[in-house]
Design a protein around this motif. Sequence first.
Motif, PDB file in Angstrom:
ATOM      1  N   ASP A  74     -19.989  30.570  29.383  1.00 35.94           N
ATOM      2  CA  ASP A  74     -20.639  31.461  30.349  1.00 35.94           C
ATOM      3  C   ASP A  74     -19.609  32.198  31.194  1.00 35.94           C
ATOM      4  OD1 ASP A  74     -23.141  30.832  29.522  1.00 35.94           O
ATOM      5  OD2 ASP A  74     -23.675  29.582  31.240  1.00 35.94           O
ATOM      6  N   HIS A  75     -18.579  31.476  31.630  1.00 35.88           N
ATOM      7  CA  HIS A  75     -17.554  32.091  32.487  1.00 35.88           C
ATOM      8  C   HIS A  75     -16.789  33.166  31.723  1.00 35.88           C
ATOM      9  CE1 HIS A  75     -13.822  32.392  34.895  1.00 35.88           C
ATOM     10  NE2 HIS A  75     -14.666  32.237  35.883  1.00 35.88           N
ATOM     11  N   LYS A  76     -16.510  32.903  30.463  1.00 42.93           N
ATOM     12  CA  LYS A  76     -15.827  33.895  29.632  1.00 42.93           C
ATOM     13  C   LYS A  76     -16.676  35.155  29.512  1.00 42.93           C
ATOM     14  CE  LYS A  76     -13.906  34.620  25.003  1.00 42.93           C
ATOM     15  NZ  LYS A  76     -13.748  34.031  23.636  1.00 42.93           N
ATOM     16  N   ARG A  77     -17.973  34.978  29.289  1.00 48.04           N
ATOM     17  CA  ARG A  77     -18.885  36.117  29.159  1.00 48.04           C
ATOM     18  C   ARG A  77     -18.921  36.929  30.460  1.00 48.04           C
ATOM     19  NH1 ARG A  77     -23.434  33.494  28.447  1.00 48.04           N
ATOM     20  NH2 ARG A  77     -22.998  33.145  26.251  1.00 48.04           N
ATOM     21  N   LEU A  78     -18.996  36.238  31.593  1.00 49.56           N
ATOM     22  CA  LEU A  78     -19.013  36.920  32.886  1.00 49.56           C
ATOM     23  C   LEU A  78     -17.718  37.698  33.110  1.00 49.56           C
ATOM     24  CD1 LEU A  78     -20.197  37.506  35.690  1.00 49.56           C
ATOM     25  CD2 LEU A  78     -19.304  35.290  36.445  1.00 49.56           C
ATOM     26  N   SER A  79     -16.590  37.080  32.810  1.00 47.63           N
ATOM     27  CA  SER A  79     -15.290  37.744  33.003  1.00 47.63           C
ATOM     28  C   SER A  79     -15.182  39.010  32.171  1.00 47.63           C
ATOM     29  CB  SER A  79     -14.146  36.777  32.637  1.00 47.63           C
ATOM     30  OG  SER A  79     -14.151  35.651  33.475  1.00 47.63           O
ATOM     31  N   GLU A  80     -15.691  38.963  30.947  1.00 46.63           N
ATOM     32  CA  GLU A  80     -15.649  40.137  30.075  1.00 46.63           C
ATOM     33  C   GLU A  80     -16.533  41.256  30.629  1.00 46.63           C
ATOM     34  OE1 GLU A  80     -16.818  38.482  26.344  1.00 46.63           O
ATOM     35  OE2 GLU A  80     -14.795  37.749  25.844  1.00 46.63           O
ATOM     36  N   ARG A  81     -17.675  40.901  31.166  1.00 44.29           N
ATOM     37  CA  ARG A  81     -18.567  41.911  31.749  1.00 44.29           C
ATOM     38  C   ARG A  81     -17.928  42.579  32.964  1.00 44.29           C
ATOM     39  NH1 ARG A  81     -24.295  38.557  31.277  1.00 44.29           N
ATOM     40  NH2 ARG A  81     -24.680  39.110  29.090  1.00 44.29           N
ATOM     41  N   LEU A  82     -17.334  41.776  33.812  1.00 50.86           N
ATOM     42  CA  LEU A  82     -16.699  42.339  35.003  1.00 50.86           C
ATOM     43  C   LEU A  82     -15.565  43.278  34.608  1.00 50.86           C
ATOM     44  CD1 LEU A  82     -16.583  39.203  37.331  1.00 50.86           C
ATOM     45  CD2 LEU A  82     -18.247  41.061  37.334  1.00 50.86           C
ATOM     46  N   ALA A  83     -14.791  42.896  33.601  1.00 48.66           N
ATOM     47  CA  ALA A  83     -13.698  43.759  33.137  1.00 48.66           C
ATOM     48  C   ALA A  83     -14.238  45.069  32.572  1.00 48.66           C
ATOM     49  CB  ALA A  83     -12.873  43.022  32.082  1.00 48.66           C
ATOM     50  N   THR A  84     -15.367  45.002  31.884  1.00 48.50           N
ATOM     51  CA  THR A  84     -15.979  46.202  31.306  1.00 48.50           C
ATOM     52  C   THR A  84     -16.331  47.222  32.381  1.00 48.50           C
ATOM     53  OG1 THR A  84     -16.886  44.979  29.426  1.00 48.50           O
ATOM     54  CG2 THR A  84     -17.966  47.075  30.004  1.00 48.50           C
ATOM     55  N   TYR A  85     -16.822  46.722  33.518  1.00 46.62           N
ATOM     56  CA  TYR A  85     -17.260  47.613  34.605  1.00 46.62           C
ATOM     57  C   TYR A  85     -16.191  47.786  35.684  1.00 46.62           C
ATOM     58  CZ  TYR A  85     -21.750  46.952  32.350  1.00 46.62           C
ATOM     59  OH  TYR A  85     -22.766  46.907  31.432  1.00 46.62           O
ATOM     60  N   ASP A  86     -14.969  47.324  35.402  1.00 52.83           N
ATOM     61  CA  ASP A  86     -13.853  47.456  36.340  1.00 52.83           C
ATOM     62  C   ASP A  86     -14.190  46.842  37.702  1.00 52.83           C
ATOM     63  OD1 ASP A  86     -11.251  48.160  37.013  1.00 52.83           O
ATOM     64  OD2 ASP A  86     -11.827  50.118  37.781  1.00 52.83           O
ATOM     65  N   LEU A  87     -14.763  45.647  37.651  1.00 53.97           N
ATOM     66  CA  LEU A  87     -15.098  44.892  38.853  1.00 53.97           C
ATOM     67  C   LEU A  87     -14.219  43.645  38.932  1.00 53.97           C
ATOM     68  CD1 LEU A  87     -19.004  44.962  38.602  1.00 53.97           C
ATOM     69  CD2 LEU A  87     -17.559  46.416  40.034  1.00 53.97           C
ATOM     70  N   SER A  88     -13.970  43.206  40.140  1.00 55.18           N
ATOM     71  CA  SER A  88     -13.196  41.977  40.348  1.00 55.18           C
ATOM     72  C   SER A  88     -13.862  41.129  41.411  1.00 55.18           C
ATOM     73  CB  SER A  88     -11.753  42.298  40.771  1.00 55.18           C
ATOM     74  OG  SER A  88     -11.053  42.933  39.723  1.00 55.18           O
ATOM     75  N   GLU A  89     -13.627  39.836  41.312  1.00 57.16           N
ATOM     76  CA  GLU A  89     -14.231  38.892  42.238  1.00 57.16           C
ATOM     77  C   GLU A  89     -13.265  38.520  43.359  1.00 57.16           C
ATOM     78  OE1 GLU A  89     -16.877  36.017  39.423  1.00 57.16           O
ATOM     79  OE2 GLU A  89     -14.748  36.171  38.959  1.00 57.16           O
ATOM     80  N   LEU A  90     -13.778  38.463  44.564  1.00 61.02           N
ATOM     81  CA  LEU A  90     -13.079  37.749  45.621  1.00 61.02           C
ATOM     82  C   LEU A  90     -13.524  36.303  45.477  1.00 61.02           C
ATOM     83  CD1 LEU A  90     -11.324  37.840  48.244  1.00 61.02           C
ATOM     84  CD2 LEU A  90     -13.492  37.846  49.481  1.00 61.02           C
ATOM     85  N   GLN A  91     -12.587  35.429  45.147  1.00 57.73           N
ATOM     86  CA  GLN A  91     -12.939  34.045  44.860  1.00 57.73           C
ATOM     87  C   GLN A  91     -13.408  33.337  46.130  1.00 57.73           C
ATOM     88  OE1 GLN A  91     -13.149  32.901  41.913  1.00 57.73           O
ATOM     89  NE2 GLN A  91     -11.991  34.383  40.691  1.00 57.73           N
TER      90      GLN A  91
END
Length: 226
Positions: A74-91
């Motif tokens: 699930d985390h891998k899938r989320l990371s790929e989606r965020l990269a697709t939309y040029d988004l990053s997380e504040l942890q």
Amino acid sequence: MNGSYSNASESSSSSLNSSSHDTEDDLTIATVLAEEEKQKSDGRLGKRLSHLDSIPHTPRVNGEIPDVNDATQDHKRLSERLATYDLSELQIEGDGNCQFRAIADQLFRNPDYHKHVRKQVIKQLKHHRKLYEAYVPMKYKSYLRKMKKKGEWGDHLTLQAAADRFGAKICLITSFRDTCYIEILPKDRNPTRELWLSFWSEVHYNSLYATADVPTRSPRKKHWLF
């Protein structure tokens, strides 16, 4: 005796008043920060991601936490989606308060206001019981007592209550296989702001930014990672 009691009462009253003023000052500062940040970032991510289709949001309590293998996938899938939309997380810290911390970061640019966010959400749930009770598969008062506790995980019902309380559209980029994007809208008014969160399904929430706009703040404790 009476004089001592009177002095003690005055001292106690003064201490309570001071504490009350400090709290009011904190909330005033938080409100000012929220308005400043709202003016800077209003609609920025929404305009960039307006093509995404969202599914209707159903308020609900938390489901089962996935096992390590599923959570990692699930985390891998989320990371790929965020990269697709040029988004990053504040942890955000994985201390059980992550949903409220992420909302506080989006509202006030300070995750430490999570206690205020939780308090406002509980107030919304308590004062508008008829809106939420049907979604809770337990005694409602028991649910409220549970949610009041520091470290109790937020769920999709508290997200709805937060949207209603703060007049915000809450936008979730998720790790769900079939649901990339969820919008939570206030029930009784048009939203006046957008809050962007990532949702590692049933595990963790982070605060979302365009990659170029991620603040330099870092968590005091390690965030969720397997």
